[in-house]
Scaffold this motif. Structure first.
Motif, PDB file in Angstrom:
ATOM      1  N   MET A 143      -6.159   2.085 -17.925  1.00 28.39           N
ATOM      2  CA  MET A 143      -4.706   2.028 -17.794  1.00 28.39           C
ATOM      3  C   MET A 143      -4.348   0.841 -16.913  1.00 28.39           C
ATOM      4  O   MET A 143      -4.993   0.613 -15.885  1.00 28.39           O
ATOM      5  N   LEU A 144      -3.342   0.105 -17.325  1.00 33.24           N
ATOM      6  CA  LEU A 144      -2.935  -1.115 -16.624  1.00 33.24           C
ATOM      7  C   LEU A 144      -1.438  -1.103 -16.423  1.00 33.24           C
ATOM      8  O   LEU A 144      -0.687  -0.714 -17.314  1.00 33.24           O
ATOM      9  N   ALA A 145      -1.005  -1.564 -15.258  1.00 32.46           N
ATOM     10  CA  ALA A 145       0.428  -1.695 -14.995  1.00 32.46           C
ATOM     11  C   ALA A 145       0.676  -2.938 -14.160  1.00 32.46           C
ATOM     12  O   ALA A 145       0.008  -3.155 -13.139  1.00 32.46           O
ATOM     13  N   LEU A 146       1.619  -3.767 -14.604  1.00 35.21           N
ATOM     14  CA  LEU A 146       2.100  -4.910 -13.835  1.00 35.21           C
ATOM     15  C   LEU A 146       3.398  -4.485 -13.167  1.00 35.21           C
ATOM     16  O   LEU A 146       4.402  -4.231 -13.835  1.00 35.21           O
ATOM     17  N   ALA A 147       3.374  -4.413 -11.846  1.00 34.84           N
ATOM     18  CA  ALA A 147       4.517  -3.871 -11.106  1.00 34.84           C
ATOM     19  C   ALA A 147       5.680  -4.850 -11.070  1.00 34.84           C
ATOM     20  O   ALA A 147       5.498  -6.066 -11.048  1.00 34.84           O
ATOM     21  N   ASN A 148       6.876  -4.308 -11.090  1.00 40.75           N
ATOM     22  CA  ASN A 148       8.080  -5.085 -10.804  1.00 40.75           C
ATOM     23  C   ASN A 148       8.244  -5.095  -9.282  1.00 40.75           C
ATOM     24  O   ASN A 148       8.606  -4.075  -8.699  1.00 40.75           O
ATOM     25  N   PRO A 149       7.966  -6.234  -8.617  1.00 41.12           N
ATOM     26  CA  PRO A 149       8.009  -6.233  -7.153  1.00 41.12           C
ATOM     27  C   PRO A 149       9.393  -5.973  -6.585  1.00 41.12           C
ATOM     28  O   PRO A 149       9.530  -5.674  -5.399  1.00 41.12           O
ATOM     29  N   GLY A 150      10.414  -6.073  -7.438  1.00 41.73           N
ATOM     30  CA  GLY A 150      11.754  -5.724  -6.970  1.00 41.73           C
ATOM     31  C   GLY A 150      11.953  -4.231  -6.838  1.00 41.73           C
ATOM     32  O   GLY A 150      12.894  -3.781  -6.164  1.00 41.73           O
ATOM     33  N   ARG A 151      11.086  -3.459  -7.494  1.00 45.92           N
ATOM     34  CA  ARG A 151      11.221  -1.993  -7.465  1.00 45.92           C
ATOM     35  C   ARG A 151      10.032  -1.292  -6.809  1.00 45.92           C
ATOM     36  O   ARG A 151      10.142  -0.130  -6.417  1.00 45.92           O
ATOM     37  N   VAL A 152       8.898  -1.970  -6.740  1.00 48.16           N
ATOM     38  CA  VAL A 152       7.669  -1.332  -6.250  1.00 48.16           C
ATOM     39  C   VAL A 152       7.119  -2.153  -5.084  1.00 48.16           C
ATOM     40  O   VAL A 152       6.842  -3.343  -5.227  1.00 48.16           O
TER      41      VAL A 152
END
Length: 971
Positions: free
Chosen positions: A369-378
């Motif tokens: 499982m892979l996730a690229l975070a939105n740094p504005g939200r995470v």
């Protein structure tokens, strides 16, 4: 993952495919062979044994027809006839990859792939690429953990020459290996590692995960490219030992597909391969279950914008009974807009991208499982990890739905059929099945095992391999932000144990003993040139004068449609750059009738896709479907086109993602260099000088009302056209596209281009990318707009030996001779209104200044001295013959139609180009080079580590201007 489908879906789709396969099989060669009995009764060459023949049928069975043979030395030969196009595809697969390497000797298989292109006893240095390119062909090689393959697609009259080439490097390679070639290719591999791993954001992800997931010494614990220290430690004798151990005919499969004579082909195979001695016999690799005692957290600070979280659980191995249900589980969890990760991570805007997969190799698989975070939200990746784990718990309660199985299985059978649109696709399948299963006819087995997957199977494998089981969890965060990692590291990279290789016994090479009369130094002659015919086309109008240009392709039951609206970034204002792309993205979201998830679910169950994209000039809606599902797919496409919802939540999420992608792009040296080159070429007053995504500031300024206004003003049938490729005829396509008659819209004004800036010629623009292992170089100038038969086309011919082919002057110099780069090229590019010439490469950091010198030297020499007679002959032969493979697939036919539609061309332009090429003279080429390649009219853009390369670059004597990633001067 391979192919499967539900029985209701399989019946009609498989029938269509089986009939197509039968038709291909019944295209008789001049042997008259069409069935098992006649092949069995053929007069085969001595030493060639027929193993089996499999033909298509009308029983509903999905099959690629083939005949399998074996030579006395163990070489397996698989033949598939397809006479629909005058070409052949040859694939030689060796059952060796990085998984057969030893600890301390990583990267050998991949390194050897490079060495195999450096000539053999009867093929001179750099000649392999030249021979195939000059024959009108294309070629490559690939290495993974389990196999290495070499392949080429060429006009059918070049088959004997390809077999001669492949046999020479299988049987006569070692005597041609030199220390100099070894050193150059070692540098090339280092450049590849720098470009694809060390200098690429997230490039070290899979290497680090492999180290943590597998025990030390496991063949998957290192990456395919290997460790540089292992390559540095290796010598020429190590390479030769590896070759003798693994590259014998008994460890290889040669698969040939296309238009050929069966008996003649077998005679050529026997002649060129039959005397090559067998190598050592090898046992099949052994599967060992991989287990983790606890979660292993690892992390890396990298030059990235978006923090990444990656989770990997060890599972089974390829072709294990549990592989199929694990694949289905991966789809449910994280593939597409119906998945749980999309619902819980992407839709709320927590992640820019989220996905799940089940990656399988010969002796081990992993569920990821892979996730690229939105740094504005995470702010911390632990938040994403918690959401992922909550999504797994949600799956436990939700279970497997009927639609899950239908959707996933439909996507597999459609993928199977799309994969058979080319001869190379069919050959690749046959070669893989034979290599890993000893049976080319693996499609039927795959369909059966995936067709048999039940809800209970999916739940069972989840409970067994994922639920409460430890995983490797990797965090990759921006440099200087270690606080963002999911958890403190609980596992550390170990100091590798390197075995003592001294005292190893030398292996003796057995030179093939050829029969009298076979002179391998003589290049086989080409057969008669095949007849090449461009696709027949038809036209009609639909609705509000929407012009349709189509071509029929009866080889597979698929349809591909491109609806093109002549409005894109060129219609944006400078303060709203990125508006066209943002609007196109929202067209793939919800409609006023259904949610994006519901639309995605329906498309997936059809095995279809509908997507929108925006470029400089056009916004395009692309449709791909099995023809039997065309009407249902077009209905969904029309709903998307005419009834977009433009939901505020979708807008906010897509806008935030687009801004994050712009920021991430600035971390990519290659993208930064190309973007800045375009800005310098066309100036800050022209929207198309910028990336189609726009700038951070411009996208931030876009409102939902702007999107609605752009849609209302520009999504109009009055500036729309359609190109289509299908197995349907014109009448059926007119009926299928009739829903476009419901589309109404306004007149749209054409866009205007502002005056281009005066280039500050001779200037080198430098962008600092701290700690970059490589530098990106762009050299060029504005040039000609597109013209199919004018000076633009002729200039492209002129450039071919300079930088348009693998064995061009620029690439041979920087890659093959100097080892500075993984690849260098030059080309002319143009559209209706403008164009440019550009030379480019990503080079090793310590060779930045030297590479600039070599670029300048090659461009100046060619501009002053022009083409050689040998290069002119090569150019005419290479370009003149490559049309044999230009119109095979629906995608290639669509590209041909697109050029016709965009530039108002008739099919005869191909014949005009052929005449221009045939009559091109050295003096004409030289005049074009003298006119268009004046280095003093060009600029340069260099993106690299200032601390390491800047002083050397300045010392070259160019006017150097330092700029930032947005193109602003740094004072």
């Amino acid at each position: 993952m391979t192919f499967f489908n539900t029985k209701p879906l399989l019946a009609s789709a498989a029938m269509a495919l089986a009939l197509t396969a039968c038709q291909a099989a019944e295209n008789k060669s001049d042997t008259g062979v069409t069935n098992t009995e006649s092949i069995a009764n053929m007069d085969l060459p001595a030493g060639v044994t027929l193993i089996e023949t499999v033909q298509g049928s009308d029983s509903g069975e999905v099959v690629i027809p083939y005949s399998k043979f074996r030579l006395d030395n163990g070489l397996t030969v698989v033949l598939h006839q397809d006479k629909s196009d005058p070409l052949v595809h040859v694939d030689v697969t060796y059952h060796v990859g990085s998984g057969r390497e030893e600890p301390g000797r990583s990267g050998f298989a991949h390194f050897f792939e490079h060495m195999q292109f450096q000539g053999s006893e009867n093929v001179a240095d750099e000649e392999h690429f030249k021979i195939i390119t000059e024959a009108g062909g294309t070629l490559n090689g690939t290495t993974n953990s389990d196999r290495t393959n070499y392949f080429e697609t060429v006009p059918s009259n070049q088959l004997e020459k390809m077999l001669w080439l492949e046999a020479d490097r299988m049987g006569f390679f070692l005597d041609a290996v030199t220390q100099e070639k070894f050193e150059v290719q070692r540098e090339t591999v280092k450049n590849e590692r720098g470009q694809s791993y060390d200098n690429r954001p997230y490039g070290l992800l899979w290497e680090r995960v492999g180290e943590a997931l597998y025990p030390e010494g496991h063949p998957y614990s290192w990456s395919t490219i290997g460790y540089l220290e292992d390559l540095d430690r290796a010598d020429l004798n190590d390479l030769k030992k590896f070759f003798m151990n693994w590259y014998g005919p008994n460890n290889a499969v040669i698969t040939i597909g296309g238009d050929f004579n069966t008996v003649q082909t077998l005679e050529w195979v026997k002649t060129y391969f039959g005397t090559i001695p067998a190598g050592p016999e090898h046992d099949a690799p052994v599967y060992e279950e991989i287990t983790l005692d606890a979660d292993r957290y690892i992390s890396l600070e990298d030059n990235v914008q978006l923090p990444l979280l990656y989770m990997a659980w060890p599972t089974v191995h390829a072709n294990h009974p549990d592989e199929a249900p694990l694949d289905v589980l991966a789809n449910i969890m994280g593939q597409g807009q119906t998945s749980l990760l999309y619902k819980n991570l992407q839709k709320p805007g927590l992640a820019v991208q989220a996905s799940a997969g089940h990656s399988c190799r010969e002796i081990s698989c992993s569920f990821t499982m892979l996730a690229l975070a939105n740094p504005g939200r995470v702010q911390k990746l632990s938040d994403l990890e918690s959401t992922i784990r909550e999504s797994l718990v949600e799956f436990e309660g939700r279970g497997v739905l009927d639609d899950d199985l239908t959707r996933v299985k439909a996507s597999i059978v459609s993928g199977l059929i799309y994969g058979l649109e080319s001869v190379s696709g069919k050959v690749s399948q046959l070669a893989a099945y034979e290599t890993f299963r000893d049976n080319p006819n693996g499609i039927g087995d795959d369909i059966a095992r995936y067709e048999g997957v039940t809800k209970e199977d999916v739940t069972r494998v989840y409970d067994k391999y994922i639920k409460n089981n430890p995983a490797v969890i990797m965090s990759i965060v921006p440099k200087g932000k270690p606080e963002m990692i999911a958890n403190a590291d609980t596992w550390q990279r170990y100091e590798r144990t390197i075995p003592d290789f001294s005292g190893e016994a030398e292996q003796t090479w057995s030179r093939p003993e050829d029969p009298e009369g076979l002179d391998r130094s003589i290049v086989p002659a080409s057969g008669p040139n095949p007849t090449i015919k461009v696709p027949d086309t038809y036209t009609f109008s639909v609705g509000d004068d929407i012009e349709v240009l189509g071509a029929r392709n009866t080889e597979v039951p698929t349809t591909t449609i491109s609806l093109r609206i002549k409005a894109g970034q060129s219609h944006e204002t400078l303060d709203k750059l990125g508006l066209a792309s943002l609007t196109a993205g929202l067209m793939s979201e919800a409609t006023t009738e259904r949610t994006a998830e519901e639309l995605s679910n329906e498309l997936d169950k059809l095995g279809s896709s509908v997507s929108f994209s925006a470029g400089d000039t056009f916004t395009t809606m692309r449709i791909r479907t099995l023809t039997e599902n065309l009407d249902d797919t077009i209905a969904i496409a029309m709903e998307k086109l005419l009834k977009p919802k433009f939901d505020p939540e979708d807008f906010a999420r897509d806008k935030a993602n687009q801004i994050q992608n712009i920021k991430a792009g600035k971390k990519e040296a290659s993208q930064t260099a190309s973007n800045l080159f375009n800005i310098m070429m066309y100036g800050t007053d022209n929207p198309t000088a910028y990336s189609n995504d726009g700038t951070e500031a411009s996208v931030e300024a876009i409102t939902l009302e702007d999107v609605k206004a752009f849609y209302a003003a520009h999504y109009s049938p009055k500036i729309a056209s359609v190109i289509a490729v299908s197995d349907l005829d014109k009448t059926a396509m007119e009926k299928a596209l009739s829903p476009l008659s419901d589309w109404k819209g306004p007149d749209v004004a054409s866009s205007e281009i502002k005056d281009f800036p005066q280039l500050d010629t001779g200037t080198l623009y430098f962008v600092d990318k701290p700690n970059a292992a490589q530098s990106e170089i762009r050299v060029g100038k504005r040039a000609l707009p597109y013209d199919a038969t004018g000076e633009y086309y002729r200039s492209g011919l002129m450039n071919y030996p300079l930088g348009g082919a693998f064995n061009s002057r620029i690439n041979l110099n920087l890659r093959e001779d100097k080892g500075y780069t993984y690849g260098a090229r030059s080309f002319f590019n143009g559209d209706e209104k403008s164009g440019w010439f550009r030379a480019s490469a990503g080079v090793r950091a310590d060779s930045t200044a030297a590479s600039i010198v070599e670029f300048a030297k090659e461009i100046q020499l060619y501009q002053q001295s022009g083409i050689t007679e040998d290069e002119l002959k090569f150019t005419k032969s290479a370009i003149g013959q490559r049309d044999a493979r230009a119109y095979e697939t629906p995608s290639q036919k669509l590209g041909f139609l697109s050029r016709m539609a965009t530039y108002d061309l008739k099919p005869s332009y191909i014949d005009e180009q052929a005449d221009i090429l045939a009559n091109m003279t050295k003096s004409e080429i030289d005049e074009l080079a003298a006119k268009h390649l004046q280095l003093g009219e060009m600029i340069m853009v260099v993106v690299g580590d200032k601390a390491e390369v800047y002083d050397d670059v300045v010392a070259l004597g160019y006017k150097v201007v330092e700029i930032d990633a947005d193109g602003n001067p740094i004072k």
